[in-house]
Every structure is written in C-alpha cells, then in structure tokens.
Design a protein around this motif. Structure first.
Motif, PDB file in Angstrom:
ATOM      1  N   ASN A 235       0.825  -1.209   0.000  1.00 50.22           N
ATOM      2  CA  ASN A 235       0.000   0.000   0.000  1.00 50.22           C
ATOM      3  C   ASN A 235       0.860   1.261   0.000  1.00 50.22           C
ATOM      4  N   MET A 236       1.924   1.259   0.786  1.00 51.25           N
ATOM      5  CA  MET A 236       2.818   2.416   0.806  1.00 51.25           C
ATOM      6  C   MET A 236       3.512   2.580  -0.539  1.00 51.25           C
ATOM      7  N   VAL A 237       3.945   1.478  -1.114  1.00 46.79           N
ATOM      8  CA  VAL A 237       4.653   1.544  -2.392  1.00 46.79           C
ATOM      9  C   VAL A 237       3.745   2.073  -3.493  1.00 46.79           C
ATOM     10  N   VAL A 238       2.519   1.569  -3.548  1.00 39.06           N
ATOM     11  CA  VAL A 238       1.582   2.033  -4.573  1.00 39.06           C
ATOM     12  C   VAL A 238       1.330   3.532  -4.421  1.00 39.06           C
ATOM     13  N   TYR A 239       1.177   3.991  -3.195  1.00 39.13           N
ATOM     14  CA  TYR A 239       0.996   5.431  -2.979  1.00 39.13           C
ATOM     15  C   TYR A 239       2.202   6.220  -3.481  1.00 39.13           C
ATOM     16  N   VAL A 240       3.399   5.778  -3.155  1.00 36.64           N
ATOM     17  CA  VAL A 240       4.612   6.493  -3.554  1.00 36.64           C
ATOM     18  C   VAL A 240       4.725   6.564  -5.078  1.00 36.64           C
ATOM     19  N   CYS A 241       4.127   5.598  -5.769  1.00 35.99           N
ATOM     20  CA  CYS A 241       4.175   5.587  -7.231  1.00 35.99           C
ATOM     21  C   CYS A 241       3.089   6.444  -7.870  1.00 35.99           C
ATOM     22  N   SER A 242       2.211   6.998  -7.072  1.00 30.19           N
ATOM     23  CA  SER A 242       1.047   7.709  -7.595  1.00 30.19           C
ATOM     24  C   SER A 242       1.352   9.159  -7.933  1.00 30.19           C
ATOM     25  N   GLU A 243       0.423   9.769  -8.658  1.00 26.46           N
ATOM     26  CA  GLU A 243       0.500  11.207  -8.913  1.00 26.46           C
ATOM     27  C   GLU A 243       0.400  11.989  -7.612  1.00 26.46           C
ATOM     28  N   GLN A 244      -0.380  11.465  -6.669  1.00 31.99           N
ATOM     29  CA  GLN A 244      -0.589  12.155  -5.393  1.00 31.99           C
ATOM     30  C   GLN A 244       0.701  12.286  -4.587  1.00 31.99           C
ATOM     31  N   ALA A 245       1.686  11.427  -4.871  1.00 35.65           N
ATOM     32  CA  ALA A 245       2.948  11.440  -4.113  1.00 35.65           C
ATOM     33  C   ALA A 245       4.051  12.200  -4.840  1.00 35.65           C
ATOM     34  N   ALA A 246       3.678  13.066  -5.781  1.00 36.32           N
ATOM     35  CA  ALA A 246       4.679  13.774  -6.574  1.00 36.32           C
ATOM     36  C   ALA A 246       5.602  14.649  -5.730  1.00 36.32           C
ATOM     37  N   GLY A 247       5.145  15.059  -4.547  1.00 34.44           N
ATOM     38  CA  GLY A 247       5.957  15.906  -3.680  1.00 34.44           C
ATOM     39  C   GLY A 247       6.857  15.136  -2.731  1.00 34.44           C
ATOM     40  N   THR A 248       6.858  13.818  -2.829  1.00 35.39           N
ATOM     41  CA  THR A 248       7.676  12.989  -1.947  1.00 35.39           C
ATOM     42  C   THR A 248       8.814  12.368  -2.737  1.00 35.39           C
ATOM     43  N   THR A 249      10.028  12.782  -2.459  1.00 36.63           N
ATOM     44  CA  THR A 249      11.204  12.206  -3.112  1.00 36.63           C
ATOM     45  C   THR A 249      12.412  12.322  -2.197  1.00 36.63           C
ATOM     46  N   GLY A 250      13.341  11.422  -2.356  1.00 39.89           N
ATOM     47  CA  GLY A 250      14.528  11.402  -1.498  1.00 39.89           C
ATOM     48  C   GLY A 250      14.231  10.968  -0.083  1.00 39.89           C
ATOM     49  N   ALA A 251      13.085  10.309   0.108  1.00 44.44           N
ATOM     50  CA  ALA A 251      12.628   9.966   1.457  1.00 44.44           C
ATOM     51  C   ALA A 251      12.866   8.500   1.790  1.00 44.44           C
ATOM     52  N   ALA A 252      12.997   8.237   3.077  1.00 41.80           N
ATOM     53  CA  ALA A 252      13.037   6.873   3.612  1.00 41.80           C
ATOM     54  C   ALA A 252      11.762   6.691   4.424  1.00 41.80           C
ATOM     55  N   LEU A 253      10.810   5.964   3.874  1.00 34.33           N
ATOM     56  CA  LEU A 253       9.465   5.856   4.431  1.00 34.33           C
ATOM     57  C   LEU A 253       9.305   4.531   5.167  1.00 34.33           C
ATOM     58  N   ARG A 254       9.093   4.612   6.471  1.00 31.38           N
ATOM     59  CA  ARG A 254       9.049   3.403   7.282  1.00 31.38           C
ATOM     60  C   ARG A 254       7.634   2.822   7.345  1.00 31.38           C
ATOM     61  N   VAL A 255       7.561   1.520   7.136  1.00 30.66           N
ATOM     62  CA  VAL A 255       6.337   0.748   7.381  1.00 30.66           C
ATOM     63  C   VAL A 255       6.756  -0.395   8.306  1.00 30.66           C
ATOM     64  N   ASP A 256       7.266  -0.009   9.460  1.00 27.97           N
ATOM     65  CA  ASP A 256       7.950  -0.944  10.356  1.00 27.97           C
ATOM     66  C   ASP A 256       7.157  -1.255  11.612  1.00 27.97           C
ATOM     67  N   GLY A 257       5.914  -0.786  11.666  1.00 24.76           N
ATOM     68  CA  GLY A 257       5.113  -1.049  12.870  1.00 24.76           C
ATOM     69  C   GLY A 257       5.624  -0.306  14.089  1.00 24.76           C
ATOM     70  N   GLY A 258       6.423   0.759  13.865  1.00 24.92           N
ATOM     71  CA  GLY A 258       6.946   1.540  14.970  1.00 24.92           C
ATOM     72  C   GLY A 258       8.177   0.970  15.634  1.00 24.92           C
ATOM     73  N   VAL A 259       8.832   0.004  14.986  1.00 28.53           N
ATOM     74  CA  VAL A 259      10.015  -0.638  15.569  1.00 28.53           C
ATOM     75  C   VAL A 259      11.131   0.367  15.828  1.00 28.53           C
ATOM     76  N   VAL A 260      11.369   1.236  14.848  1.00 29.68           N
ATOM     77  CA  VAL A 260      12.453   2.210  14.996  1.00 29.68           C
ATOM     78  C   VAL A 260      11.997   3.340  15.909  1.00 29.68           C
ATOM     79  N   ARG A 261      12.685   3.513  17.031  1.00 28.79           N
ATOM     80  CA  ARG A 261      12.300   4.512  18.017  1.00 28.79           C
ATOM     81  C   ARG A 261      12.965   5.844  17.675  1.00 28.79           C
ATOM     82  N   ALA A 262      12.454   6.471  16.633  1.00 24.68           N
ATOM     83  CA  ALA A 262      12.988   7.760  16.218  1.00 24.68           C
ATOM     84  C   ALA A 262      11.900   8.562  15.557  1.00 24.68           C
ATOM     85  N   LEU A 263      11.973   9.887  15.689  1.00 24.50           N
ATOM     86  CA  LEU A 263      11.005  10.752  15.056  1.00 24.50           C
ATOM     87  C   LEU A 263      11.329  10.958  13.583  1.00 24.50           C
ATOM     88  N   PHE A 264      12.610  10.947  13.243  1.00 19.43           N
ATOM     89  CA  PHE A 264      13.035  11.219  11.873  1.00 19.43           C
ATOM     90  C   PHE A 264      13.913  10.077  11.373  1.00 19.43           C
TER      91      PHE A 264
END
Length: 264
Positions: A235-264
């Motif tokens: 679901n995250m990947v499909v969104y990133v490939c969409s027209e709606q995600a045109a403003g998102t680039t160079g990002a590391a997008l976590r779908v980790d269930g909150g495992v990584v304890r960091a804000l950024f």
C-alpha cells in the motif's frame, strides 16, 4: 483518495512471492501494466498464473533473470526496454555469524541486494528523466537503521540502498521523477514466514506464537505488536508511485510497525 496508474508500466524485481508479489498486485489494481521478475522460469510462471487468477483484468508479464549478475540484468533490460515505474524489491537475508562469514558471502549478498538495483536504475532512470515522469522505489528495511547483529551484512546492504535512493533523488531533481526508499519491519513475507514456520515446528508452537516470541526478543520496540502484512507494505509503495505522491522524493518511508524509536 483514488490512485490511478492506468497507462503506466511497472517493473517489480524479485516479485514471484512475498512483498514483491503484493506490490505487483497492488500496482495492477491501480491500473498499471506490471512486469514481474524472478530467478527461474518455474517461479515466474507460477506467480503469473496466481496473479492472473486473482486479477483477471490485470495486465501481467514476466521475465526470468538472475539480477545478482550483470548478465542477468542485461537479459532483463533487453526484454523490458522501458518502464515508468521501477520497484527494486529483489533481496534476501541469512542468519549468520560475523566472525564465521567469508568474503564471498558478503560480496554475493551485495551483488543481490544492492547491485541489482544499481543496474536497473542506471538503465531505466535516464529515459524517465527525459520524459519528465517516473517513479523509482527501493525496498530497504528497518535493518538499515537498526543493524541486526545476527545479520550485519544484510543491514549493510539495506543502508546502502538508502544512500543510493537519496543520491538518485538528488540526481533526478527537477525532472518529474521521484526516487524513494520504503523500509518494512518484520513482515509475513516468504523468507521470514518460512523462518517462523521452522521455528514453530522445532519448538512445538504455532507460527503466531513463534512470531510473538521473535518480536519480544528481537524487535521489542514494535508498536503494533505483530508482523506487518505484505499488503501493508505494498500500500505504501503504490501510494509512492502515484500522482498524489509527486511531492515525496529522497525519502526513507518506514512501514515498520513503529520498531524504529525515532522521530526522523
């Protein structure tokens, strides 16, 4: 939000099962024509049959090629000469001991997890930039940020993917092409599910109990307290490939269930 990818062509590497299979299916449901890839003809044929059975209206094709080699990558690009969307999903992991590993094991994993994506991006990205539209997504891992001591080589390859995806986003800046990385956490994918099944059998427990034991010991910071599903990653990947995600680039997008304890 309605994601519409009709008229777009997508290539998903390492997509005969698991996360890659779910991504291929998700992109097709959004209207894209999808090329899947696996190492052997039998796996590719089986995956194509399953995808077409589950999605009769989908447009699927497949290429059997070992992308851990330059020769296999050349075979793929010779058969699939252009794409609008490139998902570099191919990768694997092995439990190992750092002090026992040989150089060849490190190099083999680097070829598979890292160089496969380098080669495909090097081939497909220039045409995307010339057209003024494209999407490149690297499937990294939360292990890129929290390096597992039992798979240091794997963590290294996933961190390398973050560096490559960010660098390519810089390279493609202003062209209409986005490049991002998606970082799954523990997921019910083929590899990890097989590990959990074996563990459950050895311990005389259920797979769900084995997963909970794994999370408690290895990923105690999880916030969802379960493995993610392959569809949740897709679901995250499909969104990133969409027209709606045109403003998102160079990002590391976590779908980790909150495992990584960091804000950024």
């Amino acid at each position: 939000m309605k994601i519409e990818l009709t008229g777009r062509r997508a290539l998903v590497t390492g997509s005969t099962a698991g996360i890659g299979f779910a991504i291929a299916e998700g992109l097709a449901l959004a209207g894209a024509s999808v090329v899947i890839n696996g190492r052997g003809e039998e796996r590719v044929s089986s995956a194509l049959q399953a995808l077409r059975s589950r999605n009769p209206d989908g447009d699927f094709s497949g290429v059997a090629a070992d992308l851990s080699t330059a020769e296999g990558s050349a075979k793929l690009t010779g058969l699939v000469q252009d794409t609008d969307i490139l998902i570099n999903n191919l990768g694997t992991a092995h439990l190992n001991g750092f002090f026992e590993q040989q150089d060849s094991e490190w190099l083999d994993l680097f070829q598979l997890n890292v160089m496969s994506g380098v080669r495909t991006a090097r081939y497909y990205l220039p045409a995307m930039m010339n057209r003024g539209w494209g999407r490149v997504v690297f499937i990294s891992s939360e292990s890129a940020i929290m390096i597992p001591s039992e798979m240091i080589d794997y963590g290294m390859t996933k961190t390398a993917q973050l560096a490559i995806s960010r660098g390519l986003a810089e390279l493609a800046g202003g062209t209409g092409v986005t490049v991002n990385a998606v970082l799954p956490g523990p997921t019910r994918s083929e590899i990890l599910s097989n590990w959990m099944k074996v563990t459950a059998e050895e311990q005389g427990t259920t797979q769900e109990e084995a997963e909970q034991a794994f999370l408690k010991k290895m990923r105690p910071t999880t916030l969802i307290k379960r493995f993610t599903t392959t569809e949740e990653i897709a679901n995250m990947v499909v969104y990133v490939c969409s027209e709606q995600a045109a403003g998102t680039t160079g990002a590391a997008l976590r779908v980790d269930g909150g495992v990584v304890r960091a804000l950024f």
